[in-house]
Design an enzyme around this catalytic site. Structure first.
Site, PDB file in Angstrom:
ATOM      1  N   ASN A   8      10.682 -78.630  86.386  1.00 48.27           N
ATOM      2  CA  ASN A   8      11.868 -78.903  85.565  1.00 48.27           C
ATOM      3  C   ASN A   8      12.913 -79.590  86.445  1.00 48.27           C
ATOM      4  O   ASN A   8      13.490 -78.964  87.325  1.00 48.27           O
ATOM      5  CB  ASN A   8      12.396 -77.578  85.001  1.00 48.27           C
ATOM      6  CG  ASN A   8      13.624 -77.751  84.128  1.00 48.27           C
ATOM      7  OD1 ASN A   8      14.216 -78.823  84.078  1.00 48.27           O
ATOM      8  ND2 ASN A   8      14.002 -76.691  83.430  1.00 48.27           N
TER       9      ASN A   8
ATOM     10  N   HIS B 230      12.364 -82.926  77.048  1.00 42.93           N
ATOM     11  CA  HIS B 230      12.760 -82.374  78.345  1.00 42.93           C
ATOM     12  C   HIS B 230      11.606 -81.524  78.860  1.00 42.93           C
ATOM     13  O   HIS B 230      10.980 -80.765  78.114  1.00 42.93           O
ATOM     14  CB  HIS B 230      14.024 -81.526  78.183  1.00 42.93           C
ATOM     15  CG  HIS B 230      14.330 -80.688  79.381  1.00 42.93           C
ATOM     16  ND1 HIS B 230      14.384 -81.214  80.651  1.00 42.93           N
ATOM     17  CD2 HIS B 230      14.574 -79.353  79.501  1.00 42.93           C
ATOM     18  CE1 HIS B 230      14.661 -80.240  81.496  1.00 42.93           C
ATOM     19  NE2 HIS B 230      14.773 -79.091  80.833  1.00 42.93           N
TER      20      HIS B 230
ATOM     21  N   CYS C 130      20.376 -79.425  81.467  1.00 41.89           N
ATOM     22  CA  CYS C 130      19.091 -80.070  81.163  1.00 41.89           C
ATOM     23  C   CYS C 130      19.191 -81.057  80.001  1.00 41.89           C
ATOM     24  O   CYS C 130      18.322 -81.910  79.833  1.00 41.89           O
ATOM     25  CB  CYS C 130      18.025 -79.022  80.877  1.00 41.89           C
ATOM     26  SG  CYS C 130      17.718 -77.967  82.304  1.00 41.89           S
TER      27      CYS C 130
HETATM   28  O1  UT7 Z   1      15.479 -76.354  81.279  1.00 43.74           O
HETATM   29  C1  UT7 Z   1      16.382 -75.389  80.855  1.00 43.74           C
HETATM   30  C2  UT7 Z   1      15.769 -74.437  79.949  1.00 43.74           C
HETATM   31  N1  UT7 Z   1      14.929 -73.474  80.645  1.00 43.74           N
HETATM   32  C3  UT7 Z   1      13.816 -73.100  80.045  1.00 43.74           C
HETATM   33  O2  UT7 Z   1      13.467 -73.658  79.042  1.00 43.74           O
HETATM   34  C4  UT7 Z   1      13.047 -71.932  80.610  1.00 43.74           C
HETATM   35  C5  UT7 Z   1      12.629 -71.054  79.459  1.00 43.74           C
HETATM   36  N2  UT7 Z   1      11.861 -69.897  79.855  1.00 43.74           N
HETATM   37  C6  UT7 Z   1      10.613 -69.978  80.350  1.00 43.74           C
HETATM   38  O3  UT7 Z   1      10.086 -71.044  80.548  1.00 43.74           O
HETATM   39  C7  UT7 Z   1       9.849 -68.686  80.572  1.00 43.74           C
HETATM   40  O4  UT7 Z   1      10.562 -67.594  79.994  1.00 43.74           O
HETATM   41  C8  UT7 Z   1       9.539 -68.366  82.044  1.00 43.74           C
HETATM   42  C9  UT7 Z   1       8.513 -69.354  82.561  1.00 43.74           C
HETATM   43  C10 UT7 Z   1      10.818 -68.487  82.859  1.00 43.74           C
HETATM   44  C11 UT7 Z   1       8.955 -66.963  82.214  1.00 43.74           C
HETATM   45  O5  UT7 Z   1       7.855 -66.782  81.358  1.00 43.74           O
HETATM   46  P1  UT7 Z   1       7.724 -65.446  80.461  1.00 43.74           P
HETATM   47  O6  UT7 Z   1       6.422 -65.519  79.803  1.00 43.74           O
HETATM   48  O7  UT7 Z   1       8.941 -65.389  79.600  1.00 43.74           O
HETATM   49  O8  UT7 Z   1       7.690 -64.314  81.573  1.00 43.74           O
HETATM   50  P2  UT7 Z   1       8.696 -63.097  81.801  1.00 43.74           P
HETATM   51  O9  UT7 Z   1      10.017 -63.578  82.257  1.00 43.74           O
HETATM   52  O10 UT7 Z   1       8.660 -62.219  80.613  1.00 43.74           O
HETATM   53  O11 UT7 Z   1       7.981 -62.354  82.995  1.00 43.74           O
HETATM   54  C12 UT7 Z   1       6.734 -61.772  82.815  1.00 43.74           C
HETATM   55  C13 UT7 Z   1       6.331 -61.078  84.113  1.00 43.74           C
HETATM   56  C14 UT7 Z   1       7.394 -60.134  84.662  1.00 43.74           C
HETATM   57  O12 UT7 Z   1       6.712 -59.036  85.200  1.00 43.74           O
HETATM   58  P3  UT7 Z   1       6.625 -57.626  84.398  1.00 43.74           P
HETATM   59  O13 UT7 Z   1       8.062 -57.221  84.200  1.00 43.74           O
HETATM   60  O14 UT7 Z   1       5.941 -57.968  83.117  1.00 43.74           O
HETATM   61  O15 UT7 Z   1       5.859 -56.763  85.319  1.00 43.74           O
HETATM   62  C15 UT7 Z   1       8.033 -60.929  85.777  1.00 43.74           C
HETATM   63  O16 UT7 Z   1       8.544 -60.108  86.800  1.00 43.74           O
HETATM   64  O17 UT7 Z   1       6.114 -62.058  85.139  1.00 43.74           O
HETATM   65  C16 UT7 Z   1       6.868 -61.702  86.305  1.00 43.74           C
HETATM   66  N3  UT7 Z   1       7.252 -62.925  86.992  1.00 43.74           N
HETATM   67  C17 UT7 Z   1       6.450 -63.531  87.870  1.00 43.74           C
HETATM   68  N4  UT7 Z   1       5.226 -63.235  88.339  1.00 43.74           N
HETATM   69  C18 UT7 Z   1       4.694 -64.068  89.223  1.00 43.74           C
HETATM   70  C19 UT7 Z   1       8.381 -63.629  86.845  1.00 43.74           C
HETATM   71  N5  UT7 Z   1       8.332 -64.715  87.648  1.00 43.74           N
HETATM   72  C20 UT7 Z   1       7.155 -64.677  88.287  1.00 43.74           C
HETATM   73  C21 UT7 Z   1       6.528 -65.507  89.220  1.00 43.74           C
HETATM   74  N6  UT7 Z   1       5.297 -65.181  89.650  1.00 43.74           N
HETATM   75  N7  UT7 Z   1       7.108 -66.648  89.680  1.00 43.74           N
END
Ligand code: UT7
Length: 325
Positions: free
Chosen positions: A282, A252, A115
């Site tokens: 992204n 980005h 990225c």
């Molecule tokens: O470009 C390269 C760099 N990449 C990035 O900058 C990405 C950085 N990370 C992020 O943007 C975020 O961490 C995410 C958007 C990927 C995820 O957001 P989060 O607030 O960190 O969520 P999480 O991973 O902690 O997941 C929270 C919950 C989980 O459920 P439980 O365990 O709390 O029951 C996941 O299973 O959300 C669930 N989950 C989803 N639910 C619905 C994960 N993906 C999804 C989804 N739809 N697509």
């Protein structure tokens, strides 16, 4: 004292025809428009269809940038393509674009910093141009991440999109003061200890497969804002400026929450931030040149303004670039 600076003469963009909304994705994996918008700000993304590849998208963006710069392909002697999704393991997709542009002069190569790729490619082109070895560069970010996503993994497949953006740079003599056009300063960093947090689980030498993207999203998020703000502070210190001097911040486009938190931490007003993540998702190395082109086309970014770029991605890699447009 006379010096050389790399001045941006034009921008271009290309997006695949097909737009996929969050609602469409919710029919494929257990997700919802509400979750995706709340956690990321993404509403839709373009996904490459048959015949659309990193090379075809990159070529279209390159042609648009050349036309915007009122130049021909034969005027270019350096092509750097930032991509992690090349059409082939080799040759470099940049040489495929060079050939499709109908040129043979100069040099074309790919650069891989995930990225952060566009900022790394821009900084590399700037070094070539300011050294005097080359005169005009095409810097392209083009990606088809849809082809390396695991479409059963809701935690990653909803985040990415495909597309390409490009800029044309020309080496011009100037006095090296901040008021003059061109790339003022670039700052690149990497730390390979973070490999396991964002990677593709395949490759020619390891698995002999292309592999799929794997990410520990929370871990990436945890590091992102600190790394981004550090490398921007390096740019501010090198240029002797502060957040209030910036006209446009073009980060980005990974996640709206990371963008907002970075701008807030640096004291950059949110109305100076260019955000396209809601429409593109992204797009990795393509996200910054796509956002630049959008803001140039709609009249926000104008000649003479101070534009700050920033990216962070797999590796980890991260970097910033400060440009007088
Ligand atoms: O470009 C390269 C760099 N990449 C990035 O900058 C990405 C950085 N990370 C992020 O943007 C975020 O961490 C995410 C958007 C990927 C995820 O957001 P989060 O607030 O960190 O969520 P999480 O991973 O902690 O997941 C929270 C919950 C989980 O459920 P439980 O365990 O709390 O029951 C996941 O299973 O959300 C669930 N989950 C989803 N639910 C619905 C994960 N993906 C999804 C989804 N739809 N697509």
């Amino acid at each position: 004292m006379k010096t050389t600076r790399s001045v941006i003469l034009g921008t271009g963009a290309s997006l695949p025809r097909r737009v996929v909304t969050n609602d469409e994705l919710s029919k494929m994996v257990d997700t919802s428009d509400e979750w995706i918008v709340q956690r990321t700000g993404i509403k839709e993304r373009h996904l490459a269809g048959e015949g659309e590849t990193t090379a075809t998208l990159g070529l279209a963006a390159a042609k648009a940038a050349l036309s915007d710069a009122k130049l021909e392909a034969r005027d270019i002697d350096l092509i750097i393509l930032a991509t992690s999704t090349p059409d082939h393991t080799f040759p470099a997709t940049a040489t495929e674009i060079q050939s499709a542009l109908g040129t043979t002069q100069g040099v074309a190569f790919d650069l891989q910093a995930v990225c952060s790729g566009f900022v790394f490619a821009l900084a590399t082109a700037d070094k070539f141009l300011t050294s005097g070895s080359h005169k005009r560069a095409l810097v392209i970010g083009s990606e088809t991440f849809s082809r390396i996503l695991d479409w059963t993994d809701r935690s990653t497949c909803v985040l990415f999109g495909d597309g390409a953006g490009a800029v044309v740079l020309e080496a011009r003599e100037n006095l090296g003061v901040i008021a003059e056009r061109g790339v003022i300063t670039t700052h690149l960093r990497s730390d390979g200890r973070h490999k396991g947090k964002l990677y593709v689980d395949g490759g020619p030498s390891s698995s002999q497969t292309v592999g799929h993207l794997r990410m520990e999203g929370k871990e990436v998020f945890r590091h992102a804002v600190g790394m981004i703000t550090d490398v921007i502070r390096d740019a501010f210190a090198a240029a002797g400026i502060g957040a209030s001097d910036i006209d446009w911040f073009v980060p980005h486009q990974a996640n709206r929450r990371i963008i907002d938190a970075s701008a807030d931490k640096l004291g950059i007003s949110r109305d100076k931030v260019v955000v396209t993540v809601e429409k593109h998702g992204n797009t990795s190395a393509a996200s910054i040149p796509l956002a630049l082109d959008a803001a140039v086309r709609d009249g926000r970014i104008k000649q003479g303004q101070l534009v700050l770029l920033e990216a962070m991605g797999g590796g980890f890699t991260w970097g910033s670039a400060l440009i007088r447009w």
